[in-house]
Structures are given as structure tokens and as C-alpha cells.
Design a protein around this motif. Structure first.
Motif, PDB file in Angstrom:
ATOM      1  N   MET A   1      42.045  23.665  69.294  1.00  0.00           N
ATOM      2  CA  MET A   1      40.729  23.339  69.763  1.00  0.00           C
ATOM      3  C   MET A   1      40.556  23.919  71.157  1.00  0.00           C
ATOM      4  SD  MET A   1      39.095  19.612  70.564  1.00  0.00           S
ATOM      5  CE  MET A   1      39.227  19.131  68.881  1.00  0.00           C
ATOM      6  N   SER A   2      39.422  24.478  71.408  1.00  0.00           N
ATOM      7  CA  SER A   2      39.104  25.014  72.726  1.00  0.00           C
ATOM      8  C   SER A   2      38.118  24.090  73.418  1.00  0.00           C
ATOM      9  CB  SER A   2      38.487  26.402  72.601  1.00  0.00           C
ATOM     10  OG  SER A   2      39.406  27.297  72.040  1.00  0.00           O
ATOM     11  N   ALA A   3      38.300  23.920  74.708  1.00  0.00           N
ATOM     12  CA  ALA A   3      37.413  23.053  75.479  1.00  0.00           C
ATOM     13  C   ALA A   3      37.232  23.617  76.881  1.00  0.00           C
ATOM     14  CB  ALA A   3      37.981  21.640  75.552  1.00  0.00           C
ATOM     15  N   VAL A   4      36.117  23.273  77.484  1.00  0.00           N
ATOM     16  CA  VAL A   4      35.836  23.685  78.856  1.00  0.00           C
ATOM     17  C   VAL A   4      35.612  22.443  79.711  1.00  0.00           C
ATOM     18  CG1 VAL A   4      34.868  25.937  78.280  1.00  0.00           C
ATOM     19  CG2 VAL A   4      33.371  23.961  78.354  1.00  0.00           C
ATOM     20  N   ALA A   5      35.984  22.544  80.966  1.00  0.00           N
ATOM     21  CA  ALA A   5      35.741  21.482  81.938  1.00  0.00           C
ATOM     22  C   ALA A   5      34.670  22.003  82.895  1.00  0.00           C
ATOM     23  CB  ALA A   5      37.022  21.133  82.675  1.00  0.00           C
ATOM     24  N   ARG A   6      33.448  21.658  82.613  1.00  0.00           N
ATOM     25  CA  ARG A   6      32.342  22.163  83.418  1.00  0.00           C
ATOM     26  C   ARG A   6      32.464  21.674  84.859  1.00  0.00           C
ATOM     27  NH1 ARG A   6      28.875  24.711  80.148  1.00  0.00           N
ATOM     28  NH2 ARG A   6      28.793  24.050  77.978  1.00  0.00           N
TER      29      ARG A   6
END
Length: 142
Positions: A1-6
Motif C-alpha cells: 500500500m502506498s500512502a502520503v503524509a501531506r
């Protein structure tokens, strides 16, 4: 799973201190699709002291997992070995042994198990033959 921390790079970001290599995280995601957003993240433990080649080796293990594993599948045996490998790297145990052990288990979990010859002879070089597996190479010493 890919995720970003805005906003993680912002000066006063809540993520700034914990999104570092070697920090085990407990995370919660939001969103749909293949790219999610960090909703919550907290350090599960203290950061592992990884420096130099040990840090690069830990990043290498991460790359293997990122590119070779399917999204949204659990790999409990592999995750346990991953944790053990990171601890071995943090303790600066021999790199090659740590990496090869992880790679062999990863290949087995992916269905490409390799059988090593037994007994392994010290100072003997081996080569891999497609239908035979590892066999002593013609060059008798490593």
C-alpha cells in the motif's frame, strides 16, 4: 500500500519527527484507491540506530518489499524476519549474512525457494544450475 503524509516537510508538521528511516510506526490511513493519506501515525518503538551501510541495507530491504510484494496481503512470517533483520542491522551484525537470510526467506514466501547444498563446505565456491540447484563450481575455492 502506498500512502502520503501531506505537509510532512512543513516546519511545524506533526509528522516531522517520526517519519524517519528506522522508526517503526503504527499507522492509520484514509482514502480509497492505491494512494492513501496518513490519518494517524505514532512511533511503535524507538528509532533503530542505523548508519552508513547498515542504513542503506535497511533501505534495500524496504525496496525489496515495496517492489516484490502484492498490496493488501499479509506476510506475517516475512514481517517477523524483516523485524529481525532490522534489529540485526542495528546491532551491526555481518551485512551479507543478514541480507542473504532475508532474501532467501523472501524468495521462499514468493514461491521461489532455493535449496542449499548440505553440507556446505567452507571455502568451496558454488554455482547455480537450473535443473540441479547449487553445485560445487569448477573453481574449488571461493
Amino acid at each position: 500500500m502506498s500512502a502520503v503524509a501531506r505537509g510532512a516537510r512543513a516546519k511545524h508538521s506533526k509528522w516531522r519527527g517520526i517519519l524517519q528511516p528506522g522508526v517503526p510506526l503504527l499507522v492509520e490511513f484514509s482514502g480509497r484507491g492505491s494512494l492513501r493519506n496518513f490519518k494517524q501515525a505514532e512511533a511503535a518503538n524507538l528509532a533503530l540506530p542505523l548508519f552508513g551501510n547498515y542504513l542503506y541495507s535497511a533501505l534495500y530491504l524496504n525496496e525489496l518489499l515495496y517492489y516484490l510484494l502484492e498490496d493488501n496481503n499479509a506476510y506475517p512470517v516475512l514481517y517477523e524476519q524483516y523485524q529481525n533483520s532490522l534489529m540485526a542491522l542495528a546491532k551491526q551484525q555481518p551485512l551479507e549474512a543478514c541480507l542473504r537470510e532475508f532474501e532467501l526467506l523472501l524468495m521462499a514466501e514468493l514461491g521461489f525457494a532455493i535449496t542449499l547444498p548440505e553440507p556446505l563446505v567452507e571455502q568451496q565456491a558454488y554455482q547455480y544450475q537450473l535443473n540441479q540447484g547449487f553445485v560445487p563450481s569448477r573453481a574449488n575455492t571461493a
